[in-house]
Design a protein around this motif. Sequence first.
Motif, PDB file in Angstrom:
ATOM      1  N   THR B  76      -4.625  29.463 -20.104  1.00  0.00           N
ATOM      2  CA  THR B  76      -3.925  29.670 -21.446  1.00  0.00           C
ATOM      3  C   THR B  76      -4.854  29.625 -22.613  1.00  0.00           C
ATOM      4  OG1 THR B  76      -1.966  28.461 -20.569  1.00  0.00           O
ATOM      5  CG2 THR B  76      -2.137  29.011 -23.116  1.00  0.00           C
ATOM      6  N   THR B  79      -6.890  32.892 -22.548  1.00  0.00           N
ATOM      7  CA  THR B  79      -6.154  33.936 -22.670  1.00  0.00           C
ATOM      8  C   THR B  79      -5.954  34.126 -24.269  1.00  0.00           C
ATOM      9  OG1 THR B  79      -5.065  33.469 -20.616  1.00  0.00           O
ATOM     10  CG2 THR B  79      -3.978  35.236 -22.090  1.00  0.00           C
ATOM     11  N   GLY B  82      -8.660  35.715 -25.352  1.00  0.00           N
ATOM     12  CA  GLY B  82      -8.548  37.122 -24.860  1.00  0.00           C
ATOM     13  C   GLY B  82      -7.670  37.777 -25.688  1.00  0.00           C
ATOM     14  N   LEU B  83      -6.831  37.328 -26.230  1.00  0.00           N
ATOM     15  CA  LEU B  83      -5.654  38.194 -27.138  1.00  0.00           C
ATOM     16  C   LEU B  83      -6.319  38.667 -28.469  1.00  0.00           C
ATOM     17  CD1 LEU B  83      -2.842  38.839 -27.154  1.00  0.00           C
ATOM     18  CD2 LEU B  83      -2.280  36.777 -28.373  1.00  0.00           C
ATOM     19  N   TYR B 201      -5.089  46.148 -23.124  1.00  0.00           N
ATOM     20  CA  TYR B 201      -4.504  44.891 -23.268  1.00  0.00           C
ATOM     21  C   TYR B 201      -4.111  44.275 -22.070  1.00  0.00           C
ATOM     22  CZ  TYR B 201      -3.333  44.364 -28.330  1.00  0.00           C
ATOM     23  OH  TYR B 201      -3.698  44.063 -29.850  1.00  0.00           O
ATOM     24  N   LEU B 205      -6.172  40.577 -21.164  1.00  0.00           N
ATOM     25  CA  LEU B 205      -5.199  39.305 -20.921  1.00  0.00           C
ATOM     26  C   LEU B 205      -5.668  38.529 -19.612  1.00  0.00           C
ATOM     27  CD1 LEU B 205      -2.284  39.835 -23.015  1.00  0.00           C
ATOM     28  CD2 LEU B 205      -4.215  38.685 -23.749  1.00  0.00           C
ATOM     29  N   SER B 208      -9.282  37.631 -18.994  1.00  0.00           N
ATOM     30  CA  SER B 208      -9.450  36.448 -19.693  1.00  0.00           C
ATOM     31  C   SER B 208      -8.678  35.148 -19.080  1.00  0.00           C
ATOM     32  CB  SER B 208      -8.963  36.410 -21.071  1.00  0.00           C
ATOM     33  OG  SER B 208      -9.383  37.542 -21.745  1.00  0.00           O
ATOM     34  N   ALA B 209      -7.710  35.388 -18.405  1.00  0.00           N
ATOM     35  CA  ALA B 209      -7.035  34.151 -17.727  1.00  0.00           C
ATOM     36  C   ALA B 209      -8.003  33.736 -16.531  1.00  0.00           C
ATOM     37  CB  ALA B 209      -5.730  34.540 -17.335  1.00  0.00           C
TER      38      ALA B 209
END
Lengths: 382, 316
Positions: B76, B79, B82-83, B201, B205, B208-209
């Motif tokens: 999380t 992420t 990453g967002l 996107y 995400l 990144s997770a």
Amino acid sequence: MTELDASGALTPRGDADVEAASGPDGALGAPPGAARRQTVWADVRIYLGAVVVALVVNAVLLLAIGADPLVAYRQILSSSLGSVAALAQTLNRMTPLLLGSAAVAFAMRAGYVNLGVDGQIYGGAILATGTAFALYGLPAAVVLPAVLVAAILGGGTVALLPAVLRARRGVNELFTTVMLNFVAFYAADYLSTGPWTDPVAGEAISVPIGAEARLPGFLTGGGHIGILLALPLVVAMAWWLRRTRAGFEFRAVGGNPRAAQFGGVSLVATGVVALVVSGLVAGLAGGIEVTGVHRRLILGLTPNFGYMAVLIAVLARRSPLGAIPAAFGFAVLIVGSDSLQRSVGLPASAVFLFQAVVVLAVLYFEVRRGGVLAAVRGRVGR
Amino acid sequence: MTPTDLVDANLLRTMIVVATPLLVAALGELVLERAGILNLAIEGMVTLGAAAAFVVLFAMAGLTGGVALSLLSAATAATVVGLVLAYLCVGLRANQITVGLGLLIFSLGAASLLYRAVVGVTTSPPRVPTLTPEAVPGLAEIPYLGTVLFRHNLFVYAALLLVVPVWWLLFRTPLGLRIRATGENPKSADSLGLPVQRIRYGAVLAGSALIGLAGAFFPLVLTGGWSESTVGGRGWLALMLVIFGRWRPWQVVAGALLFAYVDAVGFVFAATSRLIPVQFLQMLPYVLAIAVLVQVYQRAQAPAALAKPYDREARY
């Protein structure tokens, strides 16, 4: 699929746009007259807005660890600017940031990204310390200049490999410079725990350099004259970029490499100059840290200053002159948060978060402005 | 150090353990880059993931579900970063290099602050027990191979096998083709009706997770603690691995094992080697990375639109 074209794929977007929009001589990038005032005003709003955003975000974080933001902010200002001694500390911290960011901004002008300032600072520090040991006991008039020249050469040496690999093999300097940060770090670790170690300290610290290799003081409270060396150098870099023919050709490569090449500029030579000069300047920062602050080789000389230097260079829009206020602002934050570390136990690297928020907010506002005003400006230069 | 030490079973066993975070982070980065996004914040994301995982393990010491929750919090945390990356680089088309470095610094700071907020100021860094290796019944008794391959924790196997779903997704599913098309030629993909921005996107995400999960392996399997130098450049090495593997999952596995081997040599011989200073062993992965770049770089086939923002209204 195409080849990973080092010059195209991974150079910062918008180099050409920025160069075109700001005209051939626009170091700070501003058209003349009314439009200039308008642009400056827009810039001021962007930077102020970013600082406000960062202050708010940081206040929330300070509350989260149980500190009063207003007290903390007052402490940041008083510990970094509140007295002559505090200002001297801030200028001490500013010096490597300024040299590092000017080095990065310089290379960026030709379209190269030097992420290896940390490694180049270590390179400079290592050679400076070694030279100081070798010339131990000679007069200061000989030793100090020799040590600083050695530092400059040390930084340039570390940057030479990425420059050559980029010129000869097209290897993107982004990656090689980062890898060399770690190589230089471990080299400094080896020297400061091995051959040069101070047996009393029991840490990664070398024995001190002689008094003849120490940078003279400036102001009070441990300040040194490093900033007086850095400022003229940075002004000279800005002058070279803006006012000389070679500097124009250099920037032309950053603006449009193909066009510059057709105009007779050597891309290979420009790339080597960009990275090696960048390394030479960063190396001086390492020499100043050794001779002015620590008086020995230590690990954690300038933690993550290399990446901060890139952020400062971005804030300064790749202008060495613009790096002066930006580096000063970052130095205020670093000195201030060092004192917060002592009073409320804020971790030293929490300052990264604050700096990053400033930079990201500036990027955000700039891109937003680009989006909103693109229609008004009619996308000139595209 | 003798030549036989270099193929010692325990060294190779360490290699596999050390390879897991490298591999998971590199696979995450691979997904991102295949969609055309360069993530220079990877080192920071891994560090943040490690810190997020550690503070959960620390706060839930001994409670059941601590491990699962630590993995979740690591994923999380990364992420969220990453967002921001996706919003700035995909949504607003900002320069990926500067945003990446900004988020790198941001994540390093956030990791320290998170650690400080949960753990507080301590004289000696707290530790949590690392996951115990479990012997696979039967197979673990095979001489040599049993030690190398079959005495690992479940999560180590899961990490190694992660390459299969990532490879399957990218190269055997329509979605994977779309992700790769987005990274090769977003304009064509757009003209065929693919939602380029949404795919980018999603890739950012998901990648990144994975990068955050890689961070969780440091407290869970490797160190049992967290410090600012825990990750120590291995995030950057994961970035190199993607180039080394030429943006292909299986080659990334090979690269992860190679770099982990060199890294493990540093780990294992650090205590015993008198001949070579430790620091030179620790330097090896980075020197190897430069050597590899020189060899691989010119023939490397990067996604054509890597690090190039896509503006559907731009005229080229």
